[in-house]
Design an enzyme around this catalytic site. Structure first.
Site, PDB file in Angstrom:
ATOM      1  N   HIS A 130     110.836 107.617  65.359  1.00 41.47           N
ATOM      2  CA  HIS A 130     110.631 108.734  64.434  1.00 41.47           C
ATOM      3  C   HIS A 130     109.893 109.807  65.214  1.00 41.47           C
ATOM      4  CE1 HIS A 130     110.227 110.774  60.570  1.00 41.47           C
ATOM      5  NE2 HIS A 130     109.100 111.236  61.091  1.00 41.47           N
ATOM      6  N   CYS A 131     110.492 110.954  65.339  1.00 40.01           N
ATOM      7  CA  CYS A 131     109.915 112.037  66.146  1.00 40.01           C
ATOM      8  C   CYS A 131     109.242 113.057  65.231  1.00 40.01           C
ATOM      9  CB  CYS A 131     111.015 112.708  66.960  1.00 40.01           C
ATOM     10  SG  CYS A 131     110.396 113.991  68.059  1.00 40.01           S
ATOM     11  N   PRO A 132     107.914 113.204  65.311  1.00 41.06           N
ATOM     12  CA  PRO A 132     107.258 114.193  64.454  1.00 41.06           C
ATOM     13  C   PRO A 132     107.641 115.628  64.818  1.00 41.06           C
ATOM     14  CG  PRO A 132     105.680 113.222  65.972  1.00 41.06           C
ATOM     15  CD  PRO A 132     106.959 112.465  66.126  1.00 41.06           C
ATOM     16  N   ASN A 135     110.638 116.042  62.944  1.00 41.72           N
ATOM     17  CA  ASN A 135     110.414 115.681  61.546  1.00 41.72           C
ATOM     18  C   ASN A 135     111.591 114.859  61.023  1.00 41.72           C
ATOM     19  OD1 ASN A 135     108.996 115.541  59.133  1.00 41.72           O
ATOM     20  ND2 ASN A 135     109.915 117.406  58.328  1.00 41.72           N
TER      21      ASN A 135
END
Length: 156
Positions: A130-132, A135
């Site tokens: 999950h890449c912030p 998003n």
């Protein structure tokens, strides 16, 4: 989907809700802040390069600037495509089949190589992470856009 009089969903409406055609958006506070930081950095670096850029020769400065701007636009496009594309979420409304694995957290069928994302609250096929900054999860359907974003950013 709207049920018909017989309780069946119409086929045309079922086809229009294809997950690959929907816009995907995660409402995560940290992710939204990271996306804003990403765009601030991209646009600020673009302004610095355009205004203060030193090119190898004056005669080719227009070519260098054009290539830089092309990679800038492509980086923005690939970021938006990655952020707004369904990463390959598993359908939650599928019926239970004997012998099929189910996720304990979202109670959905879990195909091989699918993992549960605690931020998205969904199981994602071929989930990488999950890449912030995006998003979004990086999964089967948006990994290409993620890698293109990294490439275009490096080429800038």
């Amino acid at each position: 989907l709207q049920p018909t009089a017989a309780g069946q969903e119409s086929e045309s409406k079922a086809k229009s809700r294809d997950p690959a055609q929907r816009v995907w958006c995660i409402c995560d506070g940290c992710g939204i802040v990271c996306v804003h930081i990403t765009y601030i950095l991209l646009f600020a670096s673009n302004m610095v390069v355009v205004r203060l850029g030193r090119w190898p020769t004056e005669s080719l400065s227009w070519l260098c600037l054009s290539c830089y701007e092309m990679f800038f636009v492509l980086a923005i496009w690939s970021h938006l495509a990655c952020m707004l594309t369904d990463p390959g979420s598993c359908p939650m409304d599928k019926e239970k089949v004997e012998g099929e694995k189910f996720c304990n957290k979202c109670n959905a069928p879990k195909p091989a190589r699918a993992h549960h994302c605690s931020t998205c609250q969904r199981c994602v096929m071929k989930m990488d992470h999950h890449c912030p900054w995006m998003n979004n999860c990086i999964g089967a359907r948006n990994q290409k856009h993620f890698l293109l974003f990294l490439l275009y950013t490096c080429l800038q």
